[in-house]
Scaffold this motif. Structure first.
Motif, PDB file in Angstrom:
ATOM      1  N   PHE A 254     -68.270 -42.956  21.346  1.00 57.38           N
ATOM      2  CA  PHE A 254     -69.263 -42.043  20.783  1.00 57.38           C
ATOM      3  C   PHE A 254     -70.635 -42.719  20.690  1.00 57.38           C
ATOM      4  O   PHE A 254     -71.662 -42.081  20.930  1.00 57.38           O
ATOM      5  CB  PHE A 254     -68.814 -41.568  19.403  1.00 57.38           C
ATOM      6  N   LYS A 255     -70.620 -44.004  20.341  1.00 56.59           N
ATOM      7  CA  LYS A 255     -71.885 -44.738  20.280  1.00 56.59           C
ATOM      8  C   LYS A 255     -72.506 -44.832  21.666  1.00 56.59           C
ATOM      9  O   LYS A 255     -73.733 -44.681  21.831  1.00 56.59           O
ATOM     10  CB  LYS A 255     -71.623 -46.138  19.721  1.00 56.59           C
ATOM     11  N   ARG A 256     -71.651 -45.075  22.682  1.00 57.34           N
ATOM     12  CA  ARG A 256     -72.169 -45.163  24.045  1.00 57.34           C
ATOM     13  C   ARG A 256     -72.746 -43.822  24.491  1.00 57.34           C
ATOM     14  O   ARG A 256     -73.806 -43.761  25.120  1.00 57.34           O
ATOM     15  CB  ARG A 256     -71.049 -45.595  24.990  1.00 57.34           C
ATOM     16  N   LEU A 257     -72.026 -42.727  24.148  1.00 56.27           N
ATOM     17  CA  LEU A 257     -72.547 -41.409  24.502  1.00 56.27           C
ATOM     18  C   LEU A 257     -73.861 -41.112  23.796  1.00 56.27           C
ATOM     19  O   LEU A 257     -74.757 -40.486  24.373  1.00 56.27           O
ATOM     20  CB  LEU A 257     -71.507 -40.336  24.153  1.00 56.27           C
ATOM     21  N   ASP A 258     -73.971 -41.572  22.563  1.00 54.10           N
ATOM     22  CA  ASP A 258     -75.229 -41.362  21.841  1.00 54.10           C
ATOM     23  C   ASP A 258     -76.365 -42.135  22.506  1.00 54.10           C
ATOM     24  O   ASP A 258     -77.491 -41.625  22.628  1.00 54.10           O
ATOM     25  CB  ASP A 258     -75.058 -41.815  20.389  1.00 54.10           C
ATOM     26  N   GLN A 259     -76.065 -43.349  22.955  1.00 58.04           N
ATOM     27  CA  GLN A 259     -77.083 -44.125  23.663  1.00 58.04           C
ATOM     28  C   GLN A 259     -77.435 -43.474  24.997  1.00 58.04           C
ATOM     29  O   GLN A 259     -78.606 -43.452  25.398  1.00 58.04           O
ATOM     30  CB  GLN A 259     -76.582 -45.553  23.876  1.00 58.04           C
ATOM     31  N   LYS A 261     -77.276 -40.305  25.618  1.00 57.26           N
ATOM     32  CA  LYS A 261     -78.090 -39.129  25.307  1.00 57.26           C
ATOM     33  C   LYS A 261     -79.544 -39.530  25.069  1.00 57.26           C
ATOM     34  O   LYS A 261     -80.464 -38.879  25.578  1.00 57.26           O
ATOM     35  CB  LYS A 261     -77.536 -38.433  24.059  1.00 57.26           C
ATOM     36  N   SER A 262     -79.724 -40.627  24.318  1.00 52.99           N
ATOM     37  CA  SER A 262     -81.094 -41.087  24.067  1.00 52.99           C
ATOM     38  C   SER A 262     -81.772 -41.507  25.365  1.00 52.99           C
ATOM     39  O   SER A 262     -82.952 -41.191  25.606  1.00 52.99           O
ATOM     40  CB  SER A 262     -81.069 -42.258  23.080  1.00 52.99           C
TER      41      SER A 262
END
Length: 484
Positions: A254-259, A261-262
């Motif tokens: 999830f953290k990777r997906l958030d990164q 997305k950014s």
């Protein structure tokens, strides 16, 4: 001799005693009457002695049975009760001794049968408990999440492998140890215990902070959750604390997906800003009356190109949103000649080719069969591949576009002379918002074109892949079925 027979003999002896006493009383009455009628005393004495003998015998038998009967009945019952208590106790005994062939022996045999059935049921229950325990232990040990169980005294009762790995401690150095003592030497556990030591409602489940833990493949991120365990105190009828469960959920994906997305938002903002800035500058020059007519025509053509670029980008975003929502590409299949697709795609990218002074080597066999495809989407895929090849090709370089029959398919390839793509990124470039580093030979785009192209070709029943070995350029290939 059974108890029933002994009791019957005792009753018979009592009856004999009563019969003797009755007979004696009868003869006493007769003696008194005989004295009145003159009967010989000798005859009466003989009868009295006989009666006394019967009375004596009955009395002796009655007394003997009266003394022994309770022992005969009670003693085996007491022994049976002691045997049952011994079997029910924690000792090794599992059966009641059957030493008599009477009613007590039958009771002992029945007790043994009940005990055997209870033993079988106990074995089955124990086996089920062991299976459930092993299943739960396997589940806890195989969790991708770290799990710590701390009791109300602050001792660590459970630590699965993920938790041990995160803390850098062996399980034998954690289990049974006070959490405070371990935290004194382990900084990470000390941080985990901060929410535990923070005052909170007894029924609350606390969401702790996010922890970044270094690993071989980069940082892993874990979300801490602290659950308060309650148990009912039967003496006070109140809920009391029984410890805490610390759950460390792996949120690295999830953290990777958030990164991602950014990164995507930053990339798409840049991609939108560049043509908009170019359009804005061209409009400012068009408003200037001093701009020559031929320059105005060039600026208008540039605005048209940038507008088309924006439209393609917005179209990609719309297509991605539709595909991610579960939709499938809508195809209008028909026999298509690849020469027409190649000609239209080259006409579209010709300004880019001219701008970078790139030459195109075209290899299309005249006997190439038609393919069963959607003309618009197939052309879109080829334009996207050519645009990428132009973007990463050096000025004055050469592109190679070739097609050939491939069994029941036709294969089309676009070869460039760019920096190439490392093998570990060959699959990732076709994913949404691919986080491929620029030094790998791919980067700077929105990360959508190849993903959509892959979906389009797959919907046709074909394949899209890349063959590349830095720094020798990249070759993107796709197949389409031959038209029937």
């Amino acid at each position: 001799m059974s108890l029933k027979l002994k009791i019957r003999l005792s009753i018979l002896a009592l009856l004999l005693l009563l019969l003797g006493l009755g007979t004696y009383a009868f003869f006493a009455i007769e003696y008194l009457q005989a004295g009145a009628h003159g009967i010989e005393a000798a005859d009466f004495q003989a009868a009295r002695q006989t009666v006394l003998a019967f009375v004596s015998l009955g009395t002796v038998l009655g007394l003997i049975l009266a003394v022994r009967l309770p022992r005969i009945v009670v003693r085996p019952l007491r022994r049976l009760s002691a045997d049952v208590a011994r079997v029910a106790g924690p000792g090794p005994a599992t059966r009641v001794a059957v030493t008599r062939d009477d009613e007590v022996g039958s009771v002992a045999a029945a007790v043994n049968q009940v005990l055997a059935q209870a033993q079988d049921a106990r074995r089955v229950t124990l086996a089920e408990l062991i299976v459930q325990r092993d299943r739960m232990e396997t589940l806890v040990q195989s969790l991708d999440e770290g799990l710590l169980l701390i009791d109300q005294q602050g001792f660590i009762l459970l630590a699965n492998p993920v938790a041990c790995q995160l803390l850098g401690e062996d399980a034998d150095k954690l289990l049974g140890q006070p959490a405070a003592n371990v935290a004194a030497r382990n900084e990470l556990l000390r941080q985990f215990l901060v929410p535990v030591n923070t005052p909170h409602p007894s029924t609350a489940t606390l969401q702790g902070p996010l922890f970044a833990v270094p690993s071989h493949g980069g940082e892993r991120h874990f979300q801490l959750t602290v659950s308060h365990i309650l148990s009912l105190n039967e003496d006070t009828a109140r809920q009391e604390s029984a410890g805490h469960i610390l759950c460390l959920r792996n949120v690295s994906d999830f953290k990777r997906l958030d990164q991602l997305k950014s990164t995507f938002l930053a990339t798409i903002s840049h991609e939108l800003k560049t043509p908009l800035a170019s359009i804005n500058l061209s409009l400012m020059l068009l408003r200037d009356e001093r701009t020559p007519a031929d320059e105005r025509q060039r600026l208008a053509a540039g605005i048209g190109e940038e507008t088309q670029r924006l439209l393609r980008m917005v179209g990609q975003l719309i297509e991605v949103a539709r595909l991610d929502a579960g939709g499938r590409p809508e195809l209008r299949l028909q026999p298509v000649k690849l020469a027409e697709v190649v000609g239209y795609a080259l006409d579209t990218v010709q300004p880019q080719l001219t701008d970078k002074q790139l030459q195109v080597e075209l290899n299309l066999p005249p006997e190439l069969p038609a393919v069963q495809a959607d003309l618009e989407k197939t052309t879109w895929v080829l334009i996207n591949l050519l645009s990428n090849a132009i973007r990463y090709s050096p000025p004055g370089g050469k592109l190679c576009l070739r097609a050939l029959p491939w069994g029941e398919m036709v294969r089309l390839a676009v070869q460039d002379q760019g920096p190439g793509i490392a093998p570990q990124y060959h699959k990732r470039v076709f994913q949404r918002f691919a986080d491929v580093p620029k030094q790998a030979g791919y980067g700077g785009g929105s990360g959508l074109g190849l993903s959509i192209s892959h979906d389009f070709i797959t919907a046709h029943g074909g394949q899209l892949w890349v063959e590349s070995q830095p720094p020798n350029g990249s070759c993107f290939l796709f197949t389409l079925p031959v038209a029937q």
